[in-house]
Scaffold this active site. Structure first.
Site, PDB file in Angstrom:
ATOM      1  N   ASP A 190       0.831  -1.212   0.000  1.00  0.00           N
ATOM      2  CA  ASP A 190       0.000   0.000   0.000  1.00  0.00           C
ATOM      3  C   ASP A 190       0.862   1.257   0.000  1.00  0.00           C
ATOM      4  O   ASP A 190       0.584   2.228  -0.714  1.00  0.00           O
ATOM      5  CB  ASP A 190      -0.914   0.013   1.229  1.00  0.00           C
ATOM      6  CG  ASP A 190      -2.127  -0.890   1.095  1.00  0.00           C
ATOM      7  OD1 ASP A 190      -2.440  -1.315  -0.037  1.00  0.00           O
ATOM      8  OD2 ASP A 190      -2.771  -1.161   2.126  1.00  0.00           O
TER       9      ASP A 190
ATOM     10  N   HIS B 152      -3.394   4.992   4.578  1.00  0.00           N
ATOM     11  CA  HIS B 152      -3.486   5.748   3.330  1.00  0.00           C
ATOM     12  C   HIS B 152      -3.513   7.244   3.619  1.00  0.00           C
ATOM     13  O   HIS B 152      -2.896   8.035   2.899  1.00  0.00           O
ATOM     14  CB  HIS B 152      -4.738   5.348   2.556  1.00  0.00           C
ATOM     15  CG  HIS B 152      -4.740   3.931   2.084  1.00  0.00           C
ATOM     16  ND1 HIS B 152      -3.762   3.421   1.264  1.00  0.00           N
ATOM     17  CD2 HIS B 152      -5.606   2.913   2.320  1.00  0.00           C
ATOM     18  CE1 HIS B 152      -4.024   2.137   1.008  1.00  0.00           C
ATOM     19  NE2 HIS B 152      -5.131   1.814   1.642  1.00  0.00           N
TER      20      HIS B 152
END
Length: 295
Positions: free
Chosen positions: A236, A259
């Site tokens: 990620d 994120h």
């Protein structure tokens, strides 16, 4: 060293994580200095993958504009970054990238099929010049100067199926394919059920995520790596940081990142020109200096 794109157009179909509906994905070559461009064929919306176009980071990285958005771009972006692709058009006919098996390996297979070609333009890299950190409580993400980029990540969960895990990944295409690309996204059964109840994660299943419940992994085949969870967090992070616009030469470190923190980090890096330098690899000595980091 030259910029790259893919050699030919390739496509696939997969299920969207949130809507649970089939999504057509097409990857096309792009000319030099284009970057990664997303195009929503169903609404005619086009936008470049860069921090200013990030519109949501709650559950995934979402880019878009007033015409439309594309969600869950991070796994595909990680594969594009891992393969050193500078310019590519990503076409989808819905508001998310298909989740595939929850990792980046399907996107790697697509890029293998597409091949890679050089363009008649010099490649640029973003060289981190000083430490930049973003913190929220005990959680943090940061980048630091380094000529051999590494991702050093630690996670800590109460559930004993995960616990505390750390992993250091030395960035290269080969290492990405072998150590990171196959690591799947993960979640807790109770969270999946809650999201289903409000019309989200409708495409989520044991085929595209590692699902945990009360200290147990529910997937019949178990884990692909003993520490698959932290490896996926690195996947990620690679995808999120690729929105800087070109290959990053520097180290990344995180504890319980997200994120959202990654997005804030990219903005913090770009907010001050003293944090970085854009280096065009036009001279042989520059190419030699950074070649290992871009292999």
């Amino acid at each position: 060293m030259k910029q790259t794109t893919i050699a030919k157009r390739v496509e696939s179909v997969g299920i969207g994580l949130h809507k649970g509906e089939p999504i057509r994905l097409i990857l096309e070559p792009l000319e030099a200095n284009s970057g990664v461009v997303f195009y929503r064929s169903d609404v005619g919306a086009s936008f470049r993958a860069e921090p200013k176009n990030v519109v949501n980071t709650q559950m995934a990285t979402v880019v878009g504009n007033e015409k439309g958005t594309v969600s869950t771009i991070e796994h595909l972006m990680a594969a594009i970054s891992g393969y050193g692709i500078d310019n590519i058009r990503v076409i989808v006919d819905a508001n998310e990238v298909p989740v595939m098996d929850g990792s980046a390996v399907s996107f790697c297979m697509l890029l293998d099929e597409a091949g890679r070609v050089e363009l008649d333009a010099e490649k640029a890299v973003i060289v981190i010049k000083r430490e930049v950190e973003v913190k929220e409580g005990d959680k943090y993400v940061k980048v630091m100067p380094s000529k051999s980029p590494k991702f050093n990540y630690t996670i800590k969960f109460k559930d004993e199926a995960i616990g505390e895990q750390s992993y250091i990944f030395e960035f290269s295409r080969e290492n990405f394919i072998n150590q990171i690309a196959r690591a799947r996204t993960f979640g807790f059964l109770q969270d999946v059920q809650r999201l289903n109840s409000i019309g989200l994660a409708l495409g989520g299943s044991l085929d595209n995520a590692v699902v945990i419940d009360n200290g147990k992994v529910l997937n019949p085949d178990g884990l692909r790596f003993e520490n698959e969870f932290v490896r996926h967090k690195i996947l990620d992070a690679i995808g999120d940081l690729s929105l800087l616009g070109c290959s990053m030469i520097g180290d990344y470190e995180a504890f319980a990142g997200s994120h959202d923190l990654n997005h804030k980090l990219t903005k913090a890096v770009l907010a001050d020109e003293k944090n970085y330098e854009i280096v065009v690899l036009s001279e042989p000595e520059l190419e030699r200096e950074y070649a290992k980091s871009l292999a």
